[in-house]
Scaffold this active site. Structure first.
Site, PDB file in Angstrom:
ATOM      1  N   ASP A  13      36.159  42.604  41.701  1.00 12.04           N
ATOM      2  CA  ASP A  13      36.299  42.579  43.156  1.00 12.04           C
ATOM      3  C   ASP A  13      34.903  42.838  43.477  1.00 12.04           C
ATOM      4  O   ASP A  13      34.900  43.160  44.966  1.00 12.04           O
ATOM      5  CB  ASP A  13      37.267  43.590  43.476  1.00 12.04           C
ATOM      6  CG  ASP A  13      38.506  43.369  42.922  1.00 12.04           C
ATOM      7  OD1 ASP A  13      39.480  42.384  43.075  1.00 12.04           O
ATOM      8  OD2 ASP A  13      39.098  44.515  42.079  1.00 12.04           O
ATOM      9  N   HIS A  43      39.366  35.740  43.247  1.00  8.29           N
ATOM     10  CA  HIS A  43      38.073  35.478  43.829  1.00  8.29           C
ATOM     11  C   HIS A  43      38.363  34.953  45.258  1.00  8.29           C
ATOM     12  O   HIS A  43      38.668  33.708  45.435  1.00  8.29           O
ATOM     13  CB  HIS A  43      37.288  34.641  42.961  1.00  8.29           C
ATOM     14  CG  HIS A  43      37.352  35.158  41.444  1.00  8.29           C
ATOM     15  ND1 HIS A  43      36.445  34.543  40.458  1.00  8.29           N
ATOM     16  CD2 HIS A  43      37.343  36.350  40.913  1.00  8.29           C
ATOM     17  CE1 HIS A  43      36.334  35.146  39.557  1.00  8.29           C
ATOM     18  NE2 HIS A  43      37.136  36.469  39.809  1.00  8.29           N
TER      19      HIS A  43
END
Length: 427
Positions: A13, A43
């Site tokens: 992340d 993503h």
């Protein structure tokens, strides 16, 4: 030409997607190559016009016309999730994502049976849950290791009789171990998988060498080094090699070892989803992430101050980088501009109360990693007194690696080249 390997040096992340999108927007990238993980990747890419997509299996450069995606044999491919992702991309203006996709036929398939087994195991852990994404990726890897000759693979989608036999064996083995699974009958699954086989370009491993010689490629990693199957903090890890190793192995097979730049991605906050060590966690930080909400499987998204000890460990485990991409600087700017007082705001932890260095061990020693996890769960952070006035310089000093790219917003336009080879367009 110089290829680029993009790896997250945290718990995931950190912004790999937005960095890959920027790379594909600013130079002629031929293909984004996925080299680990599966449909559990998330993503996020936001365009200047507001369009947004969470890339799971397609490469995060897919918004850019002509940029292709290759799913290598190290990716666990979920055809059902891939179809849903292609539908969303079409809805946001990318109708040809499947036409720009190639998939290695040796890649393992993630199926509804893997997903159901994954969720059953995680629920059975009760309060000791690991924070799985619940999508069956690790289950598919485990089954592939236990049954290498009969695990369902992408190439099987073109031979329905083989696929039916392998899906039935998978279902029967998992049912015998776990009881009835919340998954459809095999004959209900077959049409979707065979349609995938008819629609997508399935290739063998030799195909990638031609791709790598056709133009610049970006290798897009999934998750983060601190979640690595061997170097992460067991058992709160993934069934995937999250370092540069898979990507460099693929380059070596093509006779192109040493032709890529290693780019590590970090955010100014150290974060993670769900349980496991996060030494610098601080619930008082006034932060939120619109793209990382609490969910039933991973748990809540947790924020901490920048953990230089953990990120130095990740750098060592990954074998170092040529440069760092530092993201989410807009958060640091917002907190700093809010008039923080001494000892408040977003800070850097350079050491713990017990150590200032964590040493990676040899791959495969999970007992060692579990002991390291126990140490981290008991560790307490020691912070610099004040927030850094210059975050890139502070991170460079703390990690001993150059910050070559900074990100100040989710879009490609919010990226600034700071130093190094990223300022030179690829040829």
């Amino acid at each position: 030409m110089n290829h680029v390997l993009v790896v997250d040096l945290g718990y995931g992340d950190a912004g790999k997607g937005t960095v890959v999108d920027w790379l594909c927007a600013t130079r002629p990238v031929h293909t984004v190559i996925r080299f680990n993980g599966g449909a559990q990747a998330a993503h996020n890419v936001v365009l200047r016009d507001g369009r947004h997509h969470t890339f799971a299996q397609f490469g995060a450069g897919t918004f850019r016309p002509g940029v292709r995606t290759h799913l290598s044999r190290h990716v666990v491919v979920d055809p059902l999730a891939l179809a849903a992702e292609a539908d969303h991309l079409a809805a946001v203006g990318v109708p040809d994502a499947l036409d720009r996709l190639t998939v290695d036929g040796e890649a393992l398939l993630a199926t509804p049976y893997h997903r159901a087994a994954n969720r059953a195991r995680e629920l059975a852990r009760g309060a000791d849950r690991h924070g799985s994404c619940g999508l069956g990726v690790g289950e598919a890897v485990a089954y592939g290791l236990a049954h290498p000759g009969s695990a369902p693979r992408v190439a099987d989608c073109r031979t329905p009789a083989v696929l039916r036999r392998r899906l039935a064996a998978l279902r029967d083995r998992l049912t015998a171990e776990l009881g009835p699974l919340d998954a459809p009958p095999v004959d209900d699954c077959l049409p979707a998988f065979t349609a995938f086989g008819d629609r997508v370009a399935i290739v063998d491993r030799s195909h990638l060498a031609g791709v790598l010689r056709a133009g610049t490629c970006v290798f897009e990693g999934a998750q983060g080094v601190l979640l690595d199957e061997w170097h992460g903090f067991h058992p709160y890890t993934t069934w995937s090699t999250t370092t540069f190793a898979n990507a460099e192995g693929l380059l070596a097979e093509a006779g192109l070892a040493g032709t890529a730049e290693r780019l590590g991605v970090l955010r100014v906050t150290t974060t993670r989803h769900g349980p496991g060590p996060l030494v610098t966690e601080d619930p008082a930080l006034p932060l939120a992430d619109a793209h990382n909400a609490t969910n039933p499987w991973q748990g809540r998204f947790r924020f901490g101050h920048f953990d230089a000890v953990a990120h130095r460990y990740a750098l060592d485990a990954a074998g170092g980088v040529d440069g760092l991409a530092l993201t989410h600087l807009d958060l640091a700017d917002r907190l700093f501009s809010g008039g923080v007082r001494s000892g408040q705001g977003l800070r850097i932890c350079r050491r713990y109360d017990s150590t200032d260095r964590l040493e990676p061990g040899p791959p495969g020693d999970l007992d060692r990693q579990a002991a390291l996890t126990a140490r981290l769960l008991a560790a307490r952070p020691v912070y610099d007194d004040d927030p850094p006035a210059d975050w890139p310089a502070a991170v460079e000093e703390a990690l001993g690696a150059p910050v070559t790219l900074t990100s100040h917003s989710p879009t490609a336009e919010g990226k600034l080249v700071r130093k190094g080879t990223l300022s030179t367009p690829f040829v």
